[in-house]
Structure formats: structure tokens, C-alpha cells
Motif scaffolding. Sequence first.
Motif, mmCIF file in Angstrom:
data_model
loop_
_atom_site.group_PDB
_atom_site.id
_atom_site.type_symbol
_atom_site.label_atom_id
_atom_site.label_comp_id
_atom_site.label_asym_id
_atom_site.label_seq_id
_atom_site.Cartn_x
_atom_site.Cartn_y
_atom_site.Cartn_z
ATOM 1 N N LYS A 286 48.115 52.395 -11.525
ATOM 2 C CA LYS A 286 49.388 52.996 -11.113
ATOM 3 C C LYS A 286 49.617 54.259 -11.939
ATOM 4 O O LYS A 286 49.522 54.237 -13.166
ATOM 5 C CB LYS A 286 50.527 52.000 -11.315
ATOM 6 N N LEU A 287 49.925 55.379 -11.252
ATOM 7 C CA LEU A 287 50.107 56.671 -11.911
ATOM 8 C C LEU A 287 51.546 57.135 -11.724
ATOM 9 O O LEU A 287 52.118 56.995 -10.634
ATOM 10 C CB LEU A 287 49.167 57.740 -11.334
ATOM 11 N N LYS A 288 52.103 57.742 -12.774
ATOM 12 C CA LYS A 288 53.458 58.261 -12.679
ATOM 13 C C LYS A 288 53.687 59.324 -13.744
ATOM 14 O O LYS A 288 53.189 59.198 -14.870
ATOM 15 C CB LYS A 288 54.486 57.140 -12.833
ATOM 16 N N LEU A 289 54.442 60.370 -13.369
ATOM 17 C CA LEU A 289 54.860 61.392 -14.329
ATOM 18 C C LEU A 289 56.206 60.991 -14.915
ATOM 19 O O LEU A 289 57.148 60.684 -14.181
ATOM 20 C CB LEU A 289 54.964 62.767 -13.669
ATOM 21 N N THR A 290 56.311 61.000 -16.227
ATOM 22 C CA THR A 290 57.570 60.658 -16.873
ATOM 23 C C THR A 290 58.517 61.853 -16.844
ATOM 24 O O THR A 290 58.138 62.970 -16.480
ATOM 25 C CB THR A 290 57.338 60.248 -18.330
ATOM 26 N N LYS A 320 57.361 69.428 -12.843
ATOM 27 C CA LYS A 320 58.585 70.219 -12.988
ATOM 28 C C LYS A 320 58.770 70.770 -14.398
ATOM 29 O O LYS A 320 59.444 71.777 -14.579
ATOM 30 C CB LYS A 320 59.806 69.387 -12.591
ATOM 31 N N ASP A 321 58.211 70.086 -15.398
ATOM 32 C CA ASP A 321 58.355 70.547 -16.778
ATOM 33 C C ASP A 321 57.082 70.183 -17.547
ATOM 34 O O ASP A 321 57.004 69.130 -18.171
ATOM 35 C CB ASP A 321 59.582 69.900 -17.433
ATOM 36 N N PRO A 322 56.090 71.060 -17.535
ATOM 37 C CA PRO A 322 54.816 70.717 -18.177
ATOM 38 C C PRO A 322 54.912 70.599 -19.695
ATOM 39 O O PRO A 322 54.030 70.018 -20.327
ATOM 40 C CB PRO A 322 53.892 71.875 -17.769
ATOM 41 N N GLU A 323 55.969 71.135 -20.291
ATOM 42 C CA GLU A 323 56.110 71.052 -21.739
ATOM 43 C C GLU A 323 56.542 69.671 -22.208
ATOM 44 O O GLU A 323 56.299 69.296 -23.352
ATOM 45 C CB GLU A 323 57.110 72.104 -22.225
ATOM 46 N N SER A 324 57.207 68.914 -21.352
ATOM 47 C CA SER A 324 57.730 67.618 -21.785
ATOM 48 C C SER A 324 57.185 66.434 -20.982
ATOM 49 O O SER A 324 57.253 65.297 -21.458
ATOM 50 C CB SER A 324 59.263 67.611 -21.695
ATOM 51 N N GLN A 325 56.660 66.692 -19.802
ATOM 52 C CA GLN A 325 56.222 65.574 -18.964
ATOM 53 C C GLN A 325 54.882 65.009 -19.422
ATOM 54 O O GLN A 325 54.037 65.724 -19.977
ATOM 55 C CB GLN A 325 56.134 66.001 -17.496
#
Length: 540
Positions: A286-290, A320-325
Motif C-alpha cells: 500500500k502506497l500513500k503520500l503523507t 503538492k509539497d515536495p519539501e515536506s511530503q
Amino acid sequence: MGFFGTILGFFGFCFGTSIGLVIGYYFFIYFQPTDVKDPEVCPFVEQDSTTLQRLLPEIPLWVKNPDYDRIDWLNKFIASMWPYLDKAICKTVENITKPIIAEQIPNYKIESVEFEALTLGTLPPTFHGMKVYTTDEKELIMELSLKWAGNPNVIVAAKAFGLKATVQAMDLQVFAAPRITLKPLVPSFPCFAKILVSLMEKPHVDFGLKLMGADVMSIPGLYIFVQEFIKDQVANMYLWPKTLEVQVMDPSRAFKRPVGILQVKVLRAKKLKKKDLIGASDPYVKLKLTGDSRLSSKKTTVKHKNLNPEWNEEFSLVVKDPESQVLELRVYDWEQVGKHDKMGMNMITLKDLTPDEPKVMTLDLLKNMDPNDVQNERSRGQLEVEVTYKPFTEDDIPKEFEESNTVEKAPEGTPDGGGLLVVIVHEAQDVEGKHHTNPYARLIFKGEERRTKPIKKNRDPRWEEEFQFMLDEPPINDKLHVEVMSSSSKLGLLHTKEILGYIDINLADVISNKRINEKYHLIDSKNGIIQIEMQWRTSS
């Protein structure tokens, strides 16, 4: 003799005037007119129709019209804040007008134009009623009745050719009916991106104007001309549907627009630990972006009875936010009955990836992401994946906010001929359960299930949650099943879950119109209503 006659005449005029003033003052003080009667005071309901018609313009709107609310609290708030609002508004006016004046004065050979005095006075405006409109869009519309009889003092001094002229504005009266729209509503403080102001009717404006100390408005005919001119000019600029737009914040930041695509290829797993007592495990990933609870998760297929499975399956996730995701990867053991067992997990930080560069990574599976947990020292197998972060170009990233009734394009990586189905569950009204009301919305589409967060003890829940479904073809003949459920927050109750109502939505209208935002009556609910917005986004 002529000279002496003039002197005697002058003294006679002064003496006669003085005697006349004394006699007039005596009669004014000691003689009262006999035809003056004391005013009669009677209740408002006993007034005749003529008197009521004469008094009608002075009656507050919240008395005459039930749609308007009384807002004495707002007037008290403004009265308390007025000394500070006065300074803040005047400072803003100066900051706006100074660059404009500096740009224009060279065209008229004027040396300088400055504010010698700028204050709105001590009397704040008052609001005599407010009407609020509710719509299905992300906006708040208010209509107010504004009356301001203020004592501002605005003195503007202009210098040219060594001379100085001053213009003073004072004794201002403004009666207006503005419509204020806050839109779009966003989940970041102050919760709206723009303020739109329109006038629903021509305003009444009255003020005094002095030029170098002389009352200009006393010139015959000028007062009416200036008053009508101002009314017409203000009406031409701001009479509805024309608006004054004030940008408060950048809504693209508030909504965190997509900035790229993360392509993930789940290759294989090695040496997974057996979870079943009898037989081998049935793993899937299962894959998910936090960082955004509204983003959907992806799943691989299930590899039955295999501890060294190979998938070679590709997925695309919106960034949407590569710096924090962070990309979260979890391996589960599929069970036909009951809860699926977690076999291990790991994460990939997006900011560590080089854009447009594929990277193959072998991850050790952990029980959790706590570095101090001794259970992570136990071997749980490995997961091999290939990840590529592809940021959008500057032309692909939206520069300005698109209005809520427009539909943006689907992100890069959308299948040809397919699209992105976006479902936004806004709110529900009048939902109630027999045993408890802790409502949440449950979406079922093409075998996938999504849920909103439950809201405890609320018959009018507001979720404002978004769900996305990437599809290979338009779902013209498909339906979206939406249920409003309630789950008990206490253990040990007999009725832990119950359905508060449901609706099946045909998606043909969404595909043809690109966007719909409607309220639906829930089936098997007495008065329940749910508001759902759907968008069909394609790459074209």
C-alpha cells in the motif's frame, strides 16, 4: 456740516441697533408664544399611516425585513476598535495615494501634494442590519445597511509656483447598502482569499468642502452638482454587478496546488516473514503520500502464498509539497476474513530525490518509524522500488487562482482518454441516528472505499474533504455510492454502526458538464441532505 452729519448718523445707527437688540432679547425671554403645544408621545403601534410613512426610512432594516439580522454586537465592536481602525485606515490611504500622487503631479507642474491632516474623526459608522446569503459555492455573501454621520478632518495642501492652496473635507454623511463577498473560502487563516465589494443602490454622500478657508459648497448650484457627480461616479465603478476586488492572500498557496508527479514502480520484496500459522503469506503493498489526508492511497495486486513476490507495477501520485511530503510504503498480508496483518513498512523522503532522475532503492522493512524501538532490529524482509519525481514546468503550475466554478486540468501522467474524478464531500444537514449521531461519509466507487473523518455528536457535520480517483476512461455508465454512517464512540454498545442515509449518483452529468455541485436528499433519512461537489479533469 456734511462731515458732522455723517458722524451723528453713524452714532445714531449704533445706538438704535443696540436698543433694538436689548428690546428683542427682552421679548424673546419674557414673552412665550401662546400657540405652541407640548408634543404628544404615543406608542409606535398607535401612529397613523401618514406618520408611519414619514418614519419608515428611519426604521432599521432588521425591523422592516425579517431576512436582516440585528448586529448591535458589530457596532459595539467597531466603536471600541474605532481609534485604532481610524489610524490603520488613514495609514493605508496614505500608502495607497502617495505613489499615485507622486506619479501624477509632474503632469500638472505641481511641486507637491501632501496631507496636512487626515483623520476619520471620533464617530464610527453604524450598521443597521445584515443579510447573509447561503450558496453551494465556497463563498460567504453579506448585505449590510451602512450609515455614517462622521466628523472627519481631511486637509490636502498643494504647492505650485511658490503658492499654497488647501482643501478641507469635513462633516461627512454616507448612507449605503454594500454587498460584501468573501471568496473563495480556504482552509488557511483568515479563511478567505478575496473580498469583493459592490453597492446594491446609489449611495447618499454629503460633506462639507472648504477651499483656502472658504466654504465652496455655499456657491449656488455647486452643492447639488457635486453630490450627484459623486453618486454617479461611485455607482459607475461599484454598482452591482461591478465590484471592488481586494486580494487578501494567494489562494494557490492555501490550496497547495499540485507541483509535480511522483512515479513509483514497486519491483519486488525479499525474505518476507511468514504471518500465517498454516500456509504462506499473501503480501501486497500500500502506497500513500503523507501531509494531505485527502490524497488517495494506491495498492498493488495480492501475490498469494509467496514470501519473495515480484510485482513490477507502476503508480503515479500527485505531489503538492515536495519539501515536506513523504512516500509511505506498507506491506500487508491479505486475509479473506478479518483484518489484514502488517508485515512491515518504510518511508522515502521526497526532498532527498533528485528531480527527473530515476532511483532504485532497497528498503529494510520495519515495524514502525521509531528509531529507538528495539523491535526494528528484527529482520522483516526487504522491499525494492524505483521512484522518480517529475516536477511540473513553470508553464504547468497555475499562477493565479481559478474560480470555484472552473475545472483545472488533470495532472501530468493522466491516462490518455481517461481523467481524474475529484469528489469533494462538503457537508450534511439534518442527519440523525436512532442510537447515536457521530456521522462520517463513506464513498464506494469501482470497488474502492474512501471515508471522511467522523464528527462526534453532530447532526449538521461539515467535512470539506476531497477524494481523487484516477481512471482510464470516463465513467459515463458508473455510479458513485455515498453513505452517511454513524459509529459509536463508546465500547460495549450493542449498536456500534448504523446507516443514516445513502444516495447513488449517476456520473454522466459530471462527465458532460465537467463539474457539478449539488445537494442530495438522502434515501432512508427523514430530512437528511448531503452536499457533494464533483469534477472531471482531463489533460486536454
